[in-house]
Every structure is written in structure tokens, then in C-alpha cells.
Design a protein around this motif. Structure first.
Motif, short mmCIF file in Angstrom:
data_model
loop_
_atom_site.label_atom_id
_atom_site.label_comp_id
_atom_site.label_asym_id
_atom_site.label_seq_id
_atom_site.Cartn_x
_atom_site.Cartn_y
_atom_site.Cartn_z
N ALA A 169 0.60 -1.12 -0.23
CA ALA A 169 0.31 -0.34 0.11
C ALA A 169 0.62 1.22 -0.13
O ALA A 169 0.37 2.09 -0.85
N MET A 172 2.43 1.35 -3.40
CA MET A 172 1.48 2.62 -4.40
C MET A 172 0.78 3.19 -4.49
O MET A 172 1.21 4.35 -5.53
N ILE A 187 -5.89 5.90 -2.86
CA ILE A 187 -5.05 4.95 -3.92
C ILE A 187 -5.70 4.15 -4.71
O ILE A 187 -6.78 3.83 -4.38
N GLU A 188 -5.48 4.60 -6.27
CA GLU A 188 -5.74 3.63 -6.61
C GLU A 188 -5.60 2.11 -6.82
O GLU A 188 -4.63 1.41 -6.51
N TRP A 189 -7.01 1.13 -6.69
CA TRP A 189 -6.52 -0.11 -6.10
C TRP A 189 -7.84 -1.08 -6.69
O TRP A 189 -8.24 -1.72 -5.94
N TRP A 191 -7.21 -4.27 -7.35
CA TRP A 191 -6.24 -5.95 -6.95
C TRP A 191 -7.28 -6.56 -6.01
O TRP A 191 -8.16 -5.84 -5.15
N LEU A 222 -10.99 0.65 2.21
CA LEU A 222 -10.95 0.09 1.72
C LEU A 222 -12.78 0.91 0.63
O LEU A 222 -14.02 0.50 1.51
N ARG A 226 -11.01 2.03 -4.96
CA ARG A 226 -9.86 3.13 -3.61
C ARG A 226 -9.38 2.88 -2.31
O ARG A 226 -10.14 2.21 -1.41
N LEU A 227 -8.78 2.41 -1.92
CA LEU A 227 -8.19 2.73 -0.33
C LEU A 227 -7.25 4.05 -0.23
O LEU A 227 -6.83 4.41 -0.82
#
Length: 272
Positions: A169, A172, A187-189, A191, A222, A226-227
Motif C-alpha cells: 500500500a 502504490m 490509492i487506486e486499488w 486488486w 477500502l 480505492r484505498l
């Protein structure tokens, strides 16, 4: 979902060559002639859906590629079908510049819808010969990628599950911030838990438990791809990143950049 940087690239019609120049000049100085030579590189724009192969290891490498939008990863798969994600490519990252000894490509797959620019290796090698400093800039870029790979190797070998997820994290967030992709706490997340498991060497169940623990402890949140890092000091501690007494006045994001072998941009240094 694409990052703010990706949206700006589309809205402003930033070319693949401009994206490449912007990336290289984060760590290298290019002369006007060198930038002009890169700007004249021929590029083919290709789009790939999530899960599509951008290149395969069995292919003969003819092109390098620059990620314009989206997220991709390099992976290797065992004969038994187990996958290990080795490298993550974000907007502006360059891949396949230095193929293997047999000229093979890498297994690179799209994690999100991805737009890439394919650039002939012959054209790149011609520029490297005419402008050695451009070749040096690409080697610096490769060295940064190697440093991240080494950091990930340490994470796999010496960190527990909580540290592995928290370190990723941090990576990223730091990289997206360095490329102008997002605010540091968002963060674009994209996953899935299976993909995170393939990256961190954990089972999907273990990834789920670890993310739940980090959320319950107020370290991150989350929501819809997005995170959000809710506490940078807490996630730095959870990641087991080094604390340097001489760095106490630096924001936690900048310390994460250094601890993950990523250097803050000049603009970030000015903001300290």
C-alpha cells in the motif's frame, strides 16, 4: 477506474513520447536535442482489457512499451499453474526495454483496462547510440524498477502478512503520488484478493484477514476500487519501514519513498 494523472493525460492529449519524457526527467536531465529525439520516436497505441496479455514470454521481443493509462504487471507462472506477480507497472512506466538473452518478451498482463504505446526496440537502440545520455536515463529507470523488486523480495522473505500488505500500500501510494496520480492518502486499488495473494505470497483467505485487521485498526479504508490511508504514521509502522531520527521532520509519505528505494521528486522536496 483511472487515476487523475490518466484522466489528465487523456484530456490534454498528452502523447506517448511526452509521457516518456516526463517519466525520464523525474530522475535525469535531458537536453533539448535528446528530448526532441524521444519526441520523434514512432509509437503504436494499443488498448487491452483487464486480464489480457500485453506480451508473453514466448514472444520474440520487438517493442518496448510505455503504460499510458491503467495498471499492468509482470508475472511468472510455475508448471503447476501457481502465479507470482513480480513487477507492477503504473502510468508512465516503461517495460521490455531490455529483453532476455534469447530476445524473449516478458509475461505482462493488464490488471485494469490499459492503454500502452509500443515503441520499436530498433528505434530505441538507435537513440541510445546517438544520445548515450538517453540510454543512461533508461538505465536509471531500470535501476529504480530493480530497487522495487529487491524491496519486494525482502518483503516476501522477511516480512509477515501485515507488513507485506502495508508495504505494498505504501509503494502504490508513493508511486502514484510521484507520478501525479493521486493524493497521497487515496490509492487506486483494483486488486482482487487473489491478485494480492499472488503478489505477496499469501493465500486469498490470509489477504482477507490481513486487510480486515488493518481496517479495524484504523490504518486504511477500502471503497469501490480505492484505498484510503487514514494514518500515514500507522501504516508506516504496520509496514515495518525504517524510522530514521534525521527524518523526523519529513512527512511520512516522503519517508516511505526513501525506505522503499524511491526518491521524492524535486517538487516534493520543496514542499518539505
Amino acid at each position: 477506474m483511472v487515476s487523475r494523472y490518466c484522466l489528465e493525460a487523456v484530456m490534454q492529449n498528452i502523447s506517448a513520447q511526452d509521457t516518456l519524457i516526463r517519466k525520464l526527467t523525474t530522475h535525469s536531465r535531458l537536453s533539448t536535442a535528446e528530448s526532441a529525439a524521444i519526441a520523434e520516436l514512432p509509437a503504436r497505441i494499443m488498448n487491452y482489457e483487464r486480464g489480457s496479455f500485453i506480451s508473453r514470454q514466448t514472444d520474440f521481443a520487438r517493442d518496448a512499451f510505455v503504460v499510458l493509462t491503467g495498471i499492468a504487471c509482470q508475472q511468472q507462472t510455475t508448471r503447476a499453474g501457481a502465479r507470482q506477480i513480480l513487477t507492477v507497472y503504473l502510468s508512465g512506466d516503461v517495460a521490455n526495454v531490455d529483453p532476455g538473452f534469447a530476445g524473449e518478451s516478458q509475461d505482462v498482463i493488464a490488471i485494469t483496462p490499459v492503454e500502452v504505446a509500443l515503441i520499436s526496440l530498433d528505434a530505441l537502440n538507435h537513440i541510445f547510440t546517438e544520445f548515450p545520455n538517453v540510454g543512461t536515463a533508461f538505465r536509471r529507470e531500470a535501476a529504480s524498477e530493480l530497487a522495487l523488486l529487491q524491496s519486494r523480495l525482502v518483503s516476501l522473505g522477511r516480512c509477515n502478512a501485515r507488513q507485506r500488505i502495508a508495504r505494498f500500500a505504501c509503494e502504490m501510494a508513493s508511486r502514484q503520488r510521484a507520478s501525479g496520480g493521486s493524493e497521497p492518502e487515496f490509492i487506486e486499488w483494483p486488486w482482487t484478493q487473489e491478485e494480492l495473494g499472488d503478489l505477496t505470497g499469501l493465500t486469498a483467505v490470509h489477504v482477507n484477514r490481513t486487510l480486515k485487521s488493518l481496517r479495524e485498526d484504523g490504518v486504511l479504508a477500502l471503497s469501490r476500487g480505492r484505498l484510503q490511508v487514514t494514518d500515514w504514521n500507522a501504516i508506516e509502522f504496520a509496514a515495518g519501514l525504517n524510522r530514521n531520527s534525521t527524518d523526523q521532520k519529513r512527512p511520512a509519505l516522503h519517508k516511505c519513498l526513501a525506505d522503499l528505494s524511491l526518491q521524492p521528486t524535486q517538487a516534493e522536496y520543496r514542499s518539505i
